[in-house]
Design a protein around this motif. Structure first.
Motif, PDB file in Angstrom:
ATOM      1  N   ASN A 346       0.846  -1.177   0.000  1.00 26.69           N
ATOM      2  CA  ASN A 346       0.000   0.000   0.000  1.00 26.69           C
ATOM      3  C   ASN A 346       0.890   1.238   0.000  1.00 26.69           C
ATOM      4  O   ASN A 346       2.106   1.140   0.246  1.00 26.69           O
ATOM      5  CB  ASN A 346      -0.958  -0.043   1.195  1.00 26.69           C
ATOM      6  N   THR A 348       1.476   3.637   2.018  1.00 24.94           N
ATOM      7  CA  THR A 348       2.210   3.911   3.258  1.00 24.94           C
ATOM      8  C   THR A 348       3.455   3.036   3.333  1.00 24.94           C
ATOM      9  O   THR A 348       4.550   3.504   3.655  1.00 24.94           O
ATOM     10  CB  THR A 348       1.298   3.628   4.475  1.00 24.94           C
ATOM     11  N   GLN A 349       3.282   1.772   3.007  1.00 24.64           N
ATOM     12  CA  GLN A 349       4.412   0.829   3.015  1.00 24.64           C
ATOM     13  C   GLN A 349       5.478   1.255   2.006  1.00 24.64           C
ATOM     14  O   GLN A 349       6.668   1.259   2.289  1.00 24.64           O
ATOM     15  CB  GLN A 349       3.889  -0.572   2.666  1.00 24.64           C
ATOM     16  N   SER A 369       0.948   6.421  -8.119  1.00 29.42           N
ATOM     17  CA  SER A 369       0.175   7.566  -7.629  1.00 29.42           C
ATOM     18  C   SER A 369       0.393   8.806  -8.468  1.00 29.42           C
ATOM     19  O   SER A 369       0.224   9.921  -7.998  1.00 29.42           O
ATOM     20  CB  SER A 369       0.578   7.853  -6.173  1.00 29.42           C
TER      21      SER A 369
END
Lengths: 395, 194
Positions: A346, A348-349, A369
């Motif tokens: 994800n 954050t990871q 992203s």
């Protein structure tokens, strides 16, 4: 290429316009092939089913007065008004149709062997030229014709005021397309024969016209280059043929009131079927083919190019490994994580891994992203990626 | 640079696929046009074939069965009846046309025959059929010309070879058909008739 909403709009526009252009070129090419490949039939001996004829338009019922007092068997008219929106640099003008008129009654196509009925409502009409004229440029006689017989009902601010030389009046223009009596026609469609005894016509001027344009011995159209080639370039253009034959028909119809008329057999009706739509063009086949071929390859190339750009940009953005120069010189760089790992991660990871020193995580984050990162965030991850050894991001 | 190579390859591949589909469909469509054009002639040739026995019956009453015209009509009809391929039918049809040319002339030689209502009716009917055949022959020949042209054109020639399409023969007028009917050749001797 800067990322963001504009990119998506650009790609979407390329795909839409390119796809549209390519599709329309393909459709045109298919139609062109159909026109070229279909053998021509004579009306009196045509078989039932899909056929093509070449002949001249002749009225079956009423006609309509068109441009320069010409008689038309098919006529389309649009009155358009100029509207402005916005102001200053954002000011835009557009033409909106405010009144329409059309005459689409069945008419005859006449060849050297007989007559067939065409119903233009059933098919596609291909008129070479749509005449567009500003209202102010139209002469008084033609304005009178349009006002009297073409425009149906009152139209707001029309006709435009001439006070102060019409400076503050609304701008209007007219769009007209027509198929004149006597004009050469190419028709293809589904032919159905009619009962012979029930169908024969006598029409003022048709006898004189057919004698004028058809050769009695070989039942073909007479060679008339000398009479039709008005600009003396050695060839008869579509426009010259239309004008010349329409003129011959006009003279024949004027004299037809006094001449003895022969009767002509109506052999059938040409219309649309499930597999073939009626197609009518205001030209002989040779001229029609020229018209259909015009700029076709340009349209194909333009459409293919826009499609390629629309597909190429996302490919370039999402698969830089395949498209970057380093592929050729250094082989594939490990600048993004394998697909299986990406799916499991994800943002954050990925952020944690990126800051922690994994350049591939930064790259995956940038790719994944791309359209949601702000410019600052994007620059930050690029710098981190560069710092962790991805030379492509150090530029 | 690689982006442009990718774009170029993409455009070329896309273009090739579209072109291949287009060529294939075009050839199939032409082939069908040709078959249809031939079928449209075949129908009329069959109608003419069916008129001949009646014509023979009427002529026989005046000119006798042994006349050369009747023999040639019977032979031509039999030949057409046994023809199977398009080429055979074209040849047999030519022979039938030559035989029928004599029918017009025999009327001149036998005033009683010319006055016979049935003969006049049949002669008119055959003449109408001949006109229809002539017009449809033009249509068929145009279809053959379109087909043969495409078969020889690049790059359609490769697709045509793969589909095993062969050049087709035009329905041309033979020298014998073009010749003016000879009374000497087609007519029985005067006084031989009934």
């Amino acid at each position: 290429m800067a990322s963001g909403g504009n990119d998506i709009k650009f790609i979407a526009a390329c795909l839409l316009i390119g796809g549209g252009l390519f599709h329309s070129a393909l459709k045109r090419h298919r139609k062109l092939r159909q026109v070229v490949d279909t053998p021509r039939s004579k009306i009196d001996t045509a078989a039932q089913g899909y056929v093509e004829f070449e002949g001249f338009a002749w009225p079956a019922g009423g006609t309509v007065q068109s441009y320069e007092n010409g008689e038309a068997v098919y006529y389309c008219f649009e009155l358009q008004r100029e509207y402005s929106t916005g102001s200053g640099k954002n000011r835009r003008t557009e033409w909106r149709t405010v009144s329409t008129f059309s005459h689409k009654e069945p008419f005859y196509v006449v060849d050297s062997t007989g007559v067939a009925v065409i119903d233009p409502l059933q098919g596609e009409i291909n008129i070479g030229e749509t005449r567009i004229r500003s209202w102010n440029s139209i002469d008084a006689k033609d304005k009178e014709r349009i006002l009297a017989s073409v425009i149906d009902g009152p139209v707001d601010s029309f006709p435009p005021s001439t006070t102060l030389w019409g400076l503050f009046a609304s701008k209007f223009r007219v769009k007209e397309s027509e198929l004149r009596v006597g004009s050469p026609v190419y028709v293809s469609g589904d032919f159905r024969t009619v009962e012979q005894s029930a169908a024969s016509i006598t029409s003022g001027g048709l006898t004189a016209f057919t004698k004028k344009v058809f050769c009695g011995t070989n039942r073909n159209i007479k060679e008339a280059t000398a009479a039709l080639d008005t600009n003396r370039d050695g060839t008869v253009s579509a426009e010259e043929a239309k004008t010349g034959y329409a003129m011959a028909a006009r003279i024949a119809r004027m004299n037809g009131k006094t001449d003895a008329e022969e009767s002509f057999a109506v052999f059938g009706r040409l219309g649309s079927s499930v597999s073939h739509q009626l197609f009518v063009a205001d030209a002989f086949e040779s001229h029609l083919v020229g018209r259909m071929k015009s700029k076709l390859w340009l349209q194909f190339a333009g459409g293919a190019l826009l499609l390629a750009i629309g597909i190429g940009i996302p490919v370039y953005e999402y698969f830089p490994n395949v498209t970057s120069d380093s592929w050729a010189t250094e082989g594939p760089a490990q600048t993004s994580l394998p697909a299986r790992q990406v799916a499991a991660l994800n943002p954050t990871q990925l952020h944690t891994d990126c800051v922690g020193g994994t350049a591939a995580a930064c790259e995956t984050l940038l790719r994944q992203s791309e359209f949601t990162l702000t410019l600052e965030q994007s620059e930050y991850y690029k710098k981190v990626s560069c710092a962790h050894g991805n030379r492509n991001r150090c530029r | 640079m690689n982006l442009f190579i990718l774009l170029f390859v993409g455009i070329v591949l896309f273009g090739l696929v579209v072109m291949a589909i287009n060529i294939y469909n075009g050839l199939v469509s032409l082939r069908n046009q040709l078959e249809r054009a031939w079928s449209n002639i075949d129908v009329i040739l069959k109608q003419r074939f069916d008129e001949i026995p009646q014509l023979i019956q009427v002529i026989e009453q005046y000119a006798g069965y042994e006349s050369q015209l009747l023999k040639s009509l019977v032979n031509a009809r039999a030949n057409y009846g046994s023809a199977r391929t398009v080429d055979e039918k074209i040849q047999a049809s030519g022979a039938m046309s030559i035989a029928l040319q004599g029918v017009a002339a025999i009327g001149e030689a036998y005033p009683e025959l010319k006055a016979n209502g049935n003969f006049v009716q049949l002669q008119t009917r055959v003449s109408q059929l001949e006109n229809t055949i002539a017009d449809r022959r033009e249509t068929y020949n145009e279809a053959v010309a379109n087909f043969n042209t495409r078969l020889d054109q690049f790059p359609d020639v490769f697709a045509a070879r793969m589909l095993n399409y062969q050049r087709q023969t035009m329905f041309a007028v033979s020298e014998a058909e073009r010749a003016t009917p000879s009374l000497k050749m087609n007519l029985p001797k005067f006084g031989q008739g009934a």
